[in-house]
Design a protein around this motif. Structure first.
Motif: not given
Length: 677
Positions: A467-470, A487-499, A512-515, A522-527
């Motif tokens: 649904n999103f880029q990351v 122990v927390g969520p870590f970033l994937n620079y390309t999002a996964a197909p939905r399984i 998933e990200p907010y948007f 947009y929010c901050s510098h990157q994702n």
């Protein structure tokens, strides 16, 4: 015509470039056969590629077909004298002949050149200035491609015949044999005759493969007829994506990798593993240069050459270092002092190298597919490369999987991440898991090639693209203790197909990200940060012996190199119950491990290497070769009870712990060879 593979074991080879301008006088004036051989012996060289024809189009023997270098010393048959001297010293010497780059041929016969679809000439660098003034500085490289068709093809075949009839030929080494799609008048006529549409790029690319196969077969037939047993190699046409019918024309494989500037020090191992199952000899090619080909006065340090040579033989290849002969005909002594340090070390290893077969219990089903476009330098897909890098850095040895062969020798198989499964391959993998084999699936590796359809029973259903880029991965309790996953969520620079899980066990959630980041939001510098609720689709699901990680971790690692993605992949293998045949502690991520069975000697041979490539400017440099202490090794091999360091004459204290033999290397600097019996 029946072609025989190369059956020669020369582990210490040199490729002697001699691309010499007509603007240099007295070519070969300092050549002395005794000094030539003495310098090669200084370098412990047992094979060398010698030049018949170079990129400037000049030949270095009294040819009646080609063009003798205009400034070659009168009466000197440089090629013939080099061959005579080498053979007298027991040095094998295949003969080099350029195909794709031949500058004076291109200038004299522009109709022989590769043409782009618009009719323009094709050069190998974009910076080539067709209208440059003669005194304008020229960038490195800068050659027009020639097409092996028509009169140029006839010339090359006639000159090949001349060489075969004139000299005692050990082999032919054809260079710059690249699939550059061509629309010259010969190719357009050939396409029309063969039923291809020249206006369709795919048709032209397909014809290009036909053309090259025809030329290669013609060369091989000449050589097989006149010099049975001679090797034949077409450089530029050994890549993971090269069509099998083209690979079939090679008597052996040479993997041209200059790790300083072409892809780094992890480019060779996956390619060596990919080609190991074909049954042909493999030669790894690097250079004595600090950078790359054509560099006079540039030297790679002997430490780096020694490490590269150790890495080559560790991954089952013979060694070849590129050099360049001075126009005078005199070899550079310093080069052979440097190369000699590497080859002197290789000599000490040669008892443990012949007939050694890889012995890994992890298989990789490479995703790269053969193509009609095998361009110079193409290695594999980033999915493959990233996965292989993760395994290398984790000291997990691996081999290539052939789906139509017996898979039972593997304990686990990894699918790197693209839609490459056929129904037959999927069925073979399903049988493998039913029989107890473990399967780790990355990315879209669970889908049928070209379809939105699951090919494997993974305990989930495919919902479609992300649904999103990351997105973000949150590892569950079963995975987290097996890797450094946080122990927390870590970033994937390309999002996964939905399984979406059905009857599978969920091992990791997706946030998933907010948007997506857009100009409107947009929010901050990157994702954009993640929402606090888990998505309905997951980051890891397991059903029986099949564990699926929907993110393309190989691709992510190749592009971004985040350690957490490597940790996730290795944690998944551990959760499946997979343990490599060889495990090590204390070797760190720059260490490499490779195990072989040398059945003819009733032993196994283990290679361990360690060095840290460092970026310096545009190069990767090997400088620091630290000594590691107390590297602990565990090997699972039936009947093996002892571990020796044959180069040191030392027997290690080895203990059986269950089904494994364990021992400790008190020290390891650069490379160690362990004999296991």
């Amino acid at each position: 015509m029946t072609y025989e593979p190369l059956d020669d074991r020369r582990y210490r080879q040199v490729h002697l470039d001699f691309h010499t301008s007509e603007h240099i006088a007295d070519v070969g004036a300092e050549f002395d056969p005794d000094a030539f051989v003495a310098t090669l012996k200084l370098g412990h060289v047992d094979a060398i590629n010698l030049f018949a024809k170079c990129h400037h189009s000049w030949s270095y023997y009294p040819t009646e077909v080609g063009q003798r270098h205009p400034n070659l010393v009168p009466g000197l048959d440089l090629l013939g004298e080099q061959i005579k001297a080498c053979h007298a010293a027991g040095i094998r010497c295949p003969i080099y002949y350029t195909v794709g780059w031949s500058s004076n041929d291109a200038a004299d016969h522009p109709d022989w050149c590769v043409r782009q679809q618009d009719g323009s000439l094709l050069a190998n660098i974009a910076a080539y200035d067709l209208n440059a003034a003669p005194d304008k500085l020229k960038p490195a490289g800068g050659w027009f491609f020639l097409c092996p068709s028509g009169e140029y093809r006839r010339l090359m075949l006639e000159q090949t015949r001349e060489i075969l009839e004139t000299y005692e030929v050990d082999g032919l080494w054809y260079d710059i044999c690249n699939f550059e799609t061509c629309w010259c008048h010969n190719c357009r006529a050939g396409m029309k005759e063969a039923g291809y549409d020249a206006e369709k790029v795919d048709d032209a690319a397909a014809y290009c493969v036909d053309k090259w196969e025809s030329f290669m077969k013609a060369c091989r037939d000449l050589i097989a007829e006149r010099r049975p047993g001679a090797s034949v190699f077409f450089n530029g046409l050994v890549h993971v994506v090269t069509p099998p019918r083209i690979l079939a024309q090679q008597t052996h494989y040479e993997l041209e990798d200059l790790p300083t500037v072409w892809g780094g020090y992890d480019k060779l191992p996956p390619r060596a593993r990919f080609f190991a199952g074909d049954g042909k000899k493999t030669i790894a090619m690097s250079g004595k240069f600090h950078t790359a080909w054509g560099e006079f006065g540039g030297y790679k340090h002997p430490d780096a050459l020694r490490y590269e040579a150790a890495s080559m033989v560790s991954f089952g290849a013979m060694c070849n270092f590129g050099d360049q002969l001075h126009p005078s005909g005199r070899l550079d002594e310093q080069t052979y002092r440097n190369v000699g340090e590497a080859f002197e070390y290789v000599r000490t290893l040669e008892t443990w190298l012949p007939d050694a077969k890889p012995k890994a219990n992890l298989g990789v089903l490479f995703n790269a597919e053969t193509s009609n476009r095998s361009v110079h330098g193409t290695s594999s897909s980033l999915h493959d490369e990233g996965l292989c890098n993760m395994l290398l850095e984790s000291q997990i040895d691996f081999e290539r999987v052939y789906p139509d062969r017996d898979l039972s020798r593997f304990d686990a198989i990894v699918l790197p991440g693209t839609r490459s499964l056929t129904r037959d391959t999927a069925a073979a993998l399903q049988r493998f898991t039913v029989a107890g084999g473990r399967l780790l699936v990355l990315g879209e590796g669970c889908l049928l090639a070209g379809a939105d359809e699951l090919a494997l029973d993974i305990g989930g259903e495919y919902l479609g693209h992300a649904n999103f880029q990351v997105d973000y991965t949150l590892a569950g309790d079963a995975l987290r203790p097996l890797g450094d996953l946080g122990v927390g969520p870590f970033l994937n620079y390309t999002a996964a197909p939905r399984i979406k899980p059905t009857d599978g066990q969920v091992l990791a959630a997706i946030r998933e990200p907010y948007f997506d980041r857009t100009y409107g939001r947009y929010c901050s510098h990157q994702n954009t940060p993640y929402v606090l609720q888990d998505a309905p689709h997951v980051a890891a699901v397991r059903k029986g012996n099949v564990l699926t990680l929907p993110h393309s971790l190989g691709l992510l690692y190749a592009k971004h190199g985040a350690r957490v993605h490597r940790e996730l992949a290795t944690a998944a293998l551990k959760l499946l119950g997979f343990a490599p045949t060889v495990t090590v502690e204390g070797l760190m991520s720059a260490g490499r491990v490779a195990l072989y069975e040398q059945a003819s000697h009733g032993r196994h041979v283990l290679h361990l290497t360690y060095a840290v490539p460092t970026p310096r400017g545009r190069c990767m440099v090997i400088e620091d070769l630290p000594t590691l202490r107390d590297v602990r090794v565990s090997v699972k091999l039936d009947g093996v009870t002892s571990a020796r360091l044959p180069l040191r004459g030392e027997t290690l204290q080895a203990n059986r712990e269950g089904d494994r033999l364990t021992f400790t290397l008190p020290r390891l600097r650069m490379h160690e060879l362990v004999e296991l019996t």
